[in-house]
Design a protein around this motif. Structure first.
Motif: not given
Length: 160
Positions: A14-29
């Motif tokens: 999620i980009p903002f002006k001069n700032f951004s957030c990152d959410i990552t989810g993963s599953y393996f198995g």
């Protein structure tokens, strides 16, 4: 046996002006081992040539005998643009860390990173990264990236 493994990744930036957030989810198995990970990162542009990023990660591993490992960690990165086409960065992973196994807490090893990158042309990039985990040898990686138009990239890396 490889066909029994499953791997899923989901990433939202999620980009903002001069700032951004990152959410990552993963599953393996599959049946014998399952790995789930959820990470949240924030990055802020301090000035036109300096970025700082923070990342928190929760990782859970479950084995078929119901044994579990839970990990909570955090780290930071700094990125400097020295010119329009040359940049370098430093970072530390597992700066904040807790590893819980069967009612005991264990400290995870810190991971130190430094890297350089140069945009040789608008479409061609060269990079070098060194990673040092506490108590281990330095690992060096080289990277080449070529952009074919707006939608296709070729990336190649090598561990030295």
């Amino acid at each position: 046996m490889l066909k029994e493994l499953q791997s899923f990744n989901l990433n939202l930036v999620i980009p903002f002006k001069n700032f951004s957030c990152d959410i990552t989810g993963s599953y393996f198995g599959k049946e014998t081992m399952k790995s789930r990970q959820l990470a949240f990162g924030v990055a802020k542009k301090i000035d036109p040539r300096l970025d700082i990023g923070l990342k928190w990660k929760y990782h859970k591993i479950t084995f078929s005998n119901n044994q579990e490992t839970n990990q909570l960690s955090g780290g930071f990165n700094l990125s400097f643009c020295l010119s329009n086409n040359f940049s370098w960065g430093v970072g530390v992973d597992n700066l904040i860390n807790i590893l819980a196994e069967e009612n005991k807490a264990v400290q995870l090893k810190r991971v130190y990173k430094i890297g350089w990158g140069i945009d040789c042309t608008e479409d061609f990039y060269l990079g070098l990264k060194m990673i040092k985990e506490s108590g281990e040898r330095i690992q060096t990686m080289g990277a080449i990236q070529y952009q074919f138009g707006a939608s296709a990239k070729v990336k190649y890396g090598v561990n030295l």
